[in-house]
Design an enzyme around this catalytic site. Structure first.
Site, short mmCIF file in Angstrom:
data_model
loop_
_atom_site.label_atom_id
_atom_site.label_comp_id
_atom_site.label_asym_id
_atom_site.label_seq_id
_atom_site.Cartn_x
_atom_site.Cartn_y
_atom_site.Cartn_z
N HIS A 38 -11.28 4.72 -2.57
CA HIS A 38 -10.92 3.51 -1.63
C HIS A 38 -10.75 3.56 -0.24
O HIS A 38 -11.57 2.81 0.25
CB HIS A 38 -9.27 2.98 -2.19
CG HIS A 38 -8.59 2.00 -1.45
ND1 HIS A 38 -7.84 2.22 -0.37
CD2 HIS A 38 -8.86 0.57 -1.48
CE1 HIS A 38 -7.39 1.26 0.14
NE2 HIS A 38 -7.90 0.13 -0.36
N PHE A 95 -7.42 -2.19 8.00
CA PHE A 95 -6.94 -3.16 7.20
C PHE A 95 -6.54 -4.61 7.54
O PHE A 95 -6.22 -5.64 6.78
CB PHE A 95 -5.54 -2.55 6.49
CG PHE A 95 -5.82 -1.47 5.28
CD1 PHE A 95 -6.93 -1.42 4.91
CD2 PHE A 95 -4.91 -0.77 5.07
CE1 PHE A 95 -7.40 -0.44 4.10
CE2 PHE A 95 -5.14 0.14 3.97
CZ PHE A 95 -6.29 0.44 3.50
N HIS A 142 0.92 -1.11 -0.06
CA HIS A 142 -0.14 -0.11 0.11
C HIS A 142 0.83 1.24 0.00
O HIS A 142 1.91 1.19 0.30
CB HIS A 142 -1.00 0.03 1.31
CG HIS A 142 -1.86 -1.01 1.17
ND1 HIS A 142 -1.88 -2.42 1.57
CD2 HIS A 142 -3.46 -1.03 0.95
CE1 HIS A 142 -2.60 -3.12 1.36
NE2 HIS A 142 -3.80 -2.30 1.24
N HIS A 153 -12.90 -3.59 -4.22
CA HIS A 153 -11.45 -3.43 -5.02
C HIS A 153 -11.50 -3.70 -6.45
O HIS A 153 -10.74 -3.13 -7.07
CB HIS A 153 -10.59 -4.41 -4.36
CG HIS A 153 -9.66 -3.76 -3.27
ND1 HIS A 153 -8.65 -2.87 -3.70
CD2 HIS A 153 -9.71 -3.63 -1.98
CE1 HIS A 153 -8.16 -2.59 -2.57
NE2 HIS A 153 -8.85 -2.81 -1.21
N HIS A 186 -2.85 -5.38 -5.83
CA HIS A 186 -4.47 -5.87 -5.72
C HIS A 186 -5.05 -6.34 -6.87
O HIS A 186 -6.05 -7.15 -6.69
CB HIS A 186 -5.24 -4.55 -5.24
CG HIS A 186 -5.08 -4.26 -3.87
ND1 HIS A 186 -4.00 -3.40 -3.38
CD2 HIS A 186 -5.60 -4.37 -2.72
CE1 HIS A 186 -3.85 -3.32 -1.96
NE2 HIS A 186 -5.07 -3.83 -1.47
N HIS A 233 -13.76 2.18 2.25
CA HIS A 233 -13.46 1.07 3.51
C HIS A 233 -14.14 1.41 4.66
O HIS A 233 -14.71 0.47 5.46
CB HIS A 233 -12.03 1.00 3.40
CG HIS A 233 -11.22 -0.14 2.80
ND1 HIS A 233 -11.27 -1.27 3.50
CD2 HIS A 233 -10.48 -0.24 1.66
CE1 HIS A 233 -10.57 -2.23 2.50
NE2 HIS A 233 -10.19 -1.41 1.64
#
Length: 658
Positions: free
Chosen positions: A389, A413, A245, A426, A254, A393
């Protein structure tokens, strides 16, 4: 107008059929070439780096063969700069201009001053001198290379099944595979047969023992391991953690994570055409559309049109925020609590435009370079990771009535990938990479005609990842193999709703810009407040032509340097140029809005004993043009908090050209 077909399966129809704000330029598809041009793409000039990019990279890289050394090097210098286990990189840029070493972190420059590595083999030349290639090597999936991830209350073993006895195979494209078409989840939610099949795939995956690399536990641990720093970088003496990341590895890694996950699900149900659903949260059109949590994942959905009981649904077995179940809409503007849904939709479109359309350089969109030996606290995420993103989340994860302080599942995460919706979320992030590459809108550079291209740096192309495939084989994949989805045998259904945010038109705020005297009086304390807006002066500089790009083609970027992102809480700040009075209720649909900086909780903080430092980049060229700001004119930068729990320290604001 007719849809324009593209190699990736993405096309757009006539803009704005819903009548949403924005009637900008038409977008035409551009074929993405299968072979790379291999011109060095990203050229960075930073006022903070102290690097000279105008003269150091004037030569041209050449291919060459290994040959005996004629140099005598100091042994301690050789040991200090020896290779860290990265595979020798074949030079892919014969006959093209060399990369500019101004794109390489200062800490890595010593690695590029040697002709010979510890192995005695010759590596490629750089124009700044003799140097070593530094693509990140694939993880060694052995127990010795993996460490437990420290949580606040426990240690979580995110390590993957032991692969030390397996011989890795190189990834190969399979041209005979059927093409898989990824479609919007809110449409597929109405397809009972698809939902049953998708649910059954997870039933079978969860029945596999945890030590099977195809199991649901192992699939979750893949993300936990490589976003929380469980695995050490191979052959690196400094115990650096692999982290995918916050850099140019985010999208490629990803993409392949989804690729293998999708292949495993399809194999378990005997359907090679099975494709993951796409949570189309950027779509603001349909009443039951993409910007809601897809109903196939909602716990109350099964048993209505489908003959399933809620307890039978593996798709709904996750910890999520119940306040955000359908028909609640995704609010990408975290601080927007308006009841007027038109305002919510408008803010979502504005943020999507800034996330995907505004950034032109790959540094601003994908993230900054990540090379072998690079410290874990020098992250620089791209715009798509920071915007939609991260926000989706945390919007999905639970902190309901403070009963879930860890924000499980999607909101941290550590646990995100144990929610099946993660893979649908994703898929949309991955789709944005495909969309970005075929856009032909450039409002950010002075010339206004620059194309969007993936990096051609050999360190990017030759970085490798390690995954288990559907046959439980250990596979090594190069980033160069991830760039074309059609070669991976999947593509996305064309969505004309993309036009709404691609062609979004920003408005004037109606406020005068601050005077030079007002800007000079702005605060100098390098702290972003949790409960009030703060403004800083940004001193701008002139771009310098840099290896293959004139100053007119470089993208002016605001760099928010060294943000000490919190470990255990979400962080979001909305950022405005020349609008010191901006606050929580300031709309995003104005020229002054340049994007957001965000961070999802990382409980382990990548093995660091302190808050991680992150550099955030926001493309500001389009806003500067629209606001009529002259070259070298100083501007204000205002940060509006979006619900932080604490103040956040950082190192200041700067300008960079990419």
């Amino acid at each position: 107008m007719a849809a324009a077909a593209t190699p990736s399966g993405v096309s757009w129809l006539s803009p704005n059929p819903r009548g949403l704000k924005g009637q900008g330029n038409q977008v035409t598809a551009r074929t993405v070439q299968g072979t790379m041009s291999c011109r060095a793409e990203e050229r960075t000039r930073s006022t903070a780096s102290g690097l000279n990019s105008s003269s150091a990279a004037s030569g041209r890289r050449r291919q060459h063969q290994d040959s005996p050394s004629r140099l005598v090097l100091n042994l301690s210098l050789l040991e200090a700069t020896a290779r860290t286990g990265a595979e020798e990189s074949k030079d892919l840029t014969e006959g093209d201009e060399d990369e500019d070493d101004a794109t390489i972190p200062q800490a890595l420059l010593h690695r590029r001053q040697l002709l010979w590595g510890a192995t005695g083999t010759f590596s490629y030349l750089t124009s700044a001198g003799f140097g070593l290639a530094a693509p990140v090597p694939p993880a060694n999936l052995s127990p010795e290379s993996c460490q437990e991830v420290p949580d606040q209350q426990q240690k979580l073993n995110c390590c993957l099944p032991d692969g030390s006895q397996l011989t890795p195979i190189d990834f190969e494209f399979e041209a005979d595979l059927p093409m898989r078409i990824r479609q919007p989840a809110h449409i597929l939610s109405k397809d009972e047969e698809y939902v049953k099949k998708y649910n059954q795939a997870y039933v079978l995956m969860k029945q596999l023992p945890d030590d099977d690399p195809r199991s649901f536990a192992a699939q979750w641990h893949i993300h936990c391991a490589f976003c929380e720093g469980a695995y050490l970088e191979p052959n690196n003496p400094n115990n650096l953690k692999l982290q995918y990341h916050g850099s140019w590895t985010f999208l490629p890694w990803h993409r392949m994570y989804l690729y293998f996950h999708e292949r495993i699900l399809g194999d378990l149900i005997g359907d090679p055409e099975f494709a993951l659903p796409v949570w189309n949260w950027d779509n603001q059109r349909d009443a039951d559309g993409g910007n809601q949590m897809p109903r196939m994942f909602a716990p109350f959905y099964f048993g209505k049109p489908l003959s399933m009981n809620p307890q039978d649904s593996e798709l709904s077995k996750a910890i999520r925020n119940p306040e955000h179940f359908p028909p609640e809409h995704v609010r990408l503007d975290r601080g927007n609590y308006y009841d007027d849904m038109g305002t919510v939709f408008d803010s979502n479109l504005a943020l999507m435009h800034r996330a995907v359309v505004t950034p032109v350089s790959s540094t601003d969109f994908l993230g900054k370079p990540y090379r072998a030996g690079q410290a874990a606290d020098t992250a620089g995420p791209g715009s798509i990771e920071v915007n939609g993103h991260n926000i989706v989340h945390v919007w999905t994860g639970s902190n309901y009535l403070k009963l879930r302080p860890d924000h499980e599942d999607m909101g941290t995460f550590l646990y995100a990938a144990r929610d099946p919706i993660f893979y649908s979320h994703h898929s949309n992030v991955d789709r944005m990479w495909t969309v970005w590459k075929i856009l032909q809108i450039d409002q950010s550079t002075r010339r206004g005609s620059r194309k969007r291209e993936d990096p051609t740096d050999p360190d990017f192309l030759n970085t490798q990842f390690a995954f288990y495939n559907h046959k439980k084989q250990l596979v090594h994949v190069k980033i160069s193999q991830t760039l074309d989805t059609e070669r991976l045998r999947y593509k996305y259904q064309a969505l004309d709703s993309d036009q709404d945010w691609i062609n979004y038109t920003f408005a004037d705020s109606g406020q005068e810009k601050p005077s030079p005297e007002e800007i000079a009086r702005l605060v100098t304390d390098k702290v972003l407040k949790k409960d009030k807006s703060v403004s800083f002066a940004l001193t701008r500089i002139e771009p310098t032509p840099s290896q293959g790009r004139s100053a007119e083609d470089l993208e002016e970027t605001l760099v928010v340097k060294g943000v000490q992102v919190p470990k255990n809480s979400f962080m979001l700040y909305k950022v405005f140029i020349n609008l010191p009075d901006a606050g929580v209720s300031t709309p995003l649909g104005i020229y002054n809005f340049v994007g957001v900086i965000t961070h999802v909780p990382h409980k382990a903080s990548h093995g660091l004993g302190h808050n991680r430092k992150v550099d955030f980049r926001l493309s500001i060229g389009a806003s500067l043009k629209a606001l009529g700001i002259k070259d070298l004119e100083q501007v204000s930068v205002t940060f509006v908090p979006g619900g932080q729990e604490d103040d956040v320290e950082f190192d200041g604001v700067d300008v960079e050209f990419n």
